[in-house]
Motif scaffolding. Structure first.
Motif, PDB file in Angstrom:
ATOM      1  N   PHE A  72       0.814  -1.122  -0.062  1.00 21.21           N
ATOM      2  CA  PHE A  72       0.005  -0.038   0.021  1.00 21.21           C
ATOM      3  C   PHE A  72       1.066   1.309  -0.063  1.00 21.21           C
ATOM      4  CE2 PHE A  72      -3.654  -2.212   2.266  1.00 21.21           C
ATOM      5  CZ  PHE A  72      -3.989  -2.766   1.152  1.00 21.21           C
ATOM      6  N   GLY A  73       2.052   1.290   0.837  1.00 22.59           N
ATOM      7  CA  GLY A  73       2.789   2.236   0.883  1.00 22.59           C
ATOM      8  C   GLY A  73       3.456   2.685  -0.275  1.00 22.59           C
ATOM      9  N   LEU A  74       3.906   1.615  -0.986  1.00 24.71           N
ATOM     10  CA  LEU A  74       4.639   1.767  -2.313  1.00 24.71           C
ATOM     11  C   LEU A  74       3.769   2.397  -3.277  1.00 24.71           C
ATOM     12  CD1 LEU A  74       7.063  -1.367  -2.335  1.00 24.71           C
ATOM     13  CD2 LEU A  74       7.818   0.922  -1.901  1.00 24.71           C
ATOM     14  N   THR A  75       2.490   1.686  -3.468  1.00 22.09           N
ATOM     15  CA  THR A  75       1.487   2.167  -4.440  1.00 22.09           C
ATOM     16  C   THR A  75       1.261   3.717  -4.161  1.00 22.09           C
ATOM     17  OG1 THR A  75       0.718   0.125  -4.248  1.00 22.09           O
ATOM     18  CG2 THR A  75      -0.543   1.341  -5.439  1.00 22.09           C
ATOM     19  N   PHE A  76       1.028   4.154  -2.848  1.00 20.36           N
ATOM     20  CA  PHE A  76       0.701   5.234  -2.588  1.00 20.36           C
ATOM     21  C   PHE A  76       1.964   6.325  -3.123  1.00 20.36           C
ATOM     22  CE2 PHE A  76      -0.268   9.114   0.312  1.00 20.36           C
ATOM     23  CZ  PHE A  76      -1.537   8.994   0.242  1.00 20.36           C
ATOM     24  N   TYR A  77       3.362   5.995  -2.595  1.00 16.35           N
ATOM     25  CA  TYR A  77       4.362   6.543  -3.225  1.00 16.35           C
ATOM     26  C   TYR A  77       4.392   6.955  -4.834  1.00 16.35           C
ATOM     27  CZ  TYR A  77       9.147   7.722  -4.318  1.00 16.35           C
ATOM     28  OH  TYR A  77      10.470   8.375  -4.823  1.00 16.35           O
ATOM     29  N   GLY A  78       3.910   5.655  -5.557  1.00 13.69           N
ATOM     30  CA  GLY A  78       4.144   5.575  -6.936  1.00 13.69           C
ATOM     31  C   GLY A  78       2.907   6.617  -7.472  1.00 13.69           C
ATOM     32  N   VAL A  79       1.740   6.534  -6.820  1.00  9.19           N
ATOM     33  CA  VAL A  79       0.628   7.270  -7.259  1.00  9.19           C
ATOM     34  C   VAL A  79       0.920   8.679  -7.110  1.00  9.19           C
ATOM     35  CG1 VAL A  79      -1.701   7.676  -7.258  1.00  9.19           C
ATOM     36  CG2 VAL A  79      -0.924   5.579  -7.100  1.00  9.19           C
ATOM     37  N   ALA A  80       1.537   9.107  -6.008  1.00  6.34           N
ATOM     38  CA  ALA A  80       2.000  10.654  -5.596  1.00  6.34           C
ATOM     39  C   ALA A  80       2.779  11.029  -6.725  1.00  6.34           C
ATOM     40  CB  ALA A  80       2.635  10.485  -4.517  1.00  6.34           C
ATOM     41  N   LYS A  81       3.728  10.121  -7.087  1.00  9.77           N
ATOM     42  CA  LYS A  81       4.863  10.525  -8.226  1.00  9.77           C
ATOM     43  C   LYS A  81       3.883  10.935  -9.611  1.00  9.77           C
ATOM     44  CE  LYS A  81       9.203   9.914  -8.719  1.00  9.77           C
ATOM     45  NZ  LYS A  81      10.578   9.398  -8.648  1.00  9.77           N
ATOM     46  N   ILE A  82       3.007   9.858  -9.803  1.00 15.21           N
ATOM     47  CA  ILE A  82       2.194  10.107 -11.219  1.00 15.21           C
ATOM     48  C   ILE A  82       1.353  11.381 -11.222  1.00 15.21           C
ATOM     49  CG2 ILE A  82       0.257   9.171 -12.605  1.00 15.21           C
ATOM     50  CD1 ILE A  82       1.480   6.318 -11.582  1.00 15.21           C
ATOM     51  N   GLN A  83       0.947  11.379 -10.015  1.00 11.67           N
ATOM     52  CA  GLN A  83       0.155  12.699  -9.719  1.00 11.67           C
ATOM     53  C   GLN A  83       0.804  14.181  -9.956  1.00 11.67           C
ATOM     54  OE1 GLN A  83      -2.485  12.962  -5.966  1.00 11.67           O
ATOM     55  NE2 GLN A  83      -2.760  15.144  -6.309  1.00 11.67           N
ATOM     56  N   ASN A  84       1.895  13.938  -9.224  1.00 13.15           N
ATOM     57  CA  ASN A  84       2.724  15.278  -9.426  1.00 13.15           C
ATOM     58  C   ASN A  84       3.185  15.503 -11.094  1.00 13.15           C
ATOM     59  OD1 ASN A  84       2.619  16.205  -6.998  1.00 13.15           O
ATOM     60  ND2 ASN A  84       4.511  14.937  -6.315  1.00 13.15           N
ATOM     61  N   ALA A  85       3.354  14.642 -11.603  1.00 16.24           N
ATOM     62  CA  ALA A  85       3.850  14.388 -13.080  1.00 16.24           C
ATOM     63  C   ALA A  85       2.806  15.000 -14.027  1.00 16.24           C
ATOM     64  CB  ALA A  85       4.352  13.081 -13.637  1.00 16.24           C
ATOM     65  N   MET A  86       1.434  14.353 -13.763  1.00 14.19           N
ATOM     66  CA  MET A  86       0.388  14.752 -14.628  1.00 14.19           C
ATOM     67  C   MET A  86      -0.256  16.041 -14.162  1.00 14.19           C
ATOM     68  SD  MET A  86      -2.122  11.471 -14.727  1.00 14.19           S
ATOM     69  CE  MET A  86      -3.387  12.120 -15.836  1.00 14.19           C
ATOM     70  N   MET A  87       0.215  16.513 -13.057  1.00 17.46           N
ATOM     71  CA  MET A  87      -0.428  17.986 -12.838  1.00 17.46           C
ATOM     72  C   MET A  87       0.206  18.949 -13.747  1.00 17.46           C
ATOM     73  SD  MET A  87      -1.472  18.383  -8.594  1.00 17.46           S
ATOM     74  CE  MET A  87       0.299  18.445  -8.074  1.00 17.46           C
ATOM     75  N   ASP A  88       1.466  18.745 -13.948  1.00 15.98           N
ATOM     76  CA  ASP A  88       2.064  19.683 -14.464  1.00 15.98           C
ATOM     77  C   ASP A  88       2.070  19.560 -16.191  1.00 15.98           C
ATOM     78  OD1 ASP A  88       2.797  20.868 -12.348  1.00 15.98           O
ATOM     79  OD2 ASP A  88       4.805  19.917 -11.875  1.00 15.98           O
TER      80      ASP A  88
END
Lengths: 48, 61
Positions: B24-40
């Motif tokens: 769960f923690g790793l997925t959360f970290y990965g999704v956070a990275k995807i979110q930050n990349a997609m937001m920009d």
């Protein structure tokens, strides 16, 4: 519903995990022990 | 033990499910990275919900 809008990804994931954890606690602490107790009681009533 | 009038038998969740919690923690970290990349990306950089507007960065990109 904003599932594919990136601003809400972590929000959805967080509450999804929260719901899963609540279900896990409910099932493993309440529902499964109750069913096990029921089975054992039935076994004791019928076999003894 | 009772909780809200229901009998509760505490089961050691972390002892048996810790690999899932790590996942769960790793997925959360990965999704956070995807979110930050997609937001920009170009599609969302000027979206009024972008957090950069709250930080005071008001110029259009």
């Amino acid at each position: 519903m904003p599932q594919l809008i990136p601003f809400f990804f972590l929000n959805q994931l967080f509450y999804g995990y929260l719901a899963l954890f609540a279900l896990l606690v409910l099932v493993s602490w309440v529902i499964l022990p109750y069913l096990l107790q029921l089975q054992i009681v039935r076994l004791l009533i019928t076999k003894l | 033990m009772k909780f809200l009038g229901v009998k509760v038998y505490r089961f050691p969740l972390v002892k048996y499910y810790w690999p899932f919690f790590v996942g769960f923690g790793l997925t959360f970290y990965g999704v956070a990275k995807i979110q930050n990349a997609m937001m920009d990306t170009a599609e969302f950089i000027n979206d009024p919900r972008h957090p950069r507007f709250k930080k005071g960065d008001l110029e259009k990109k």
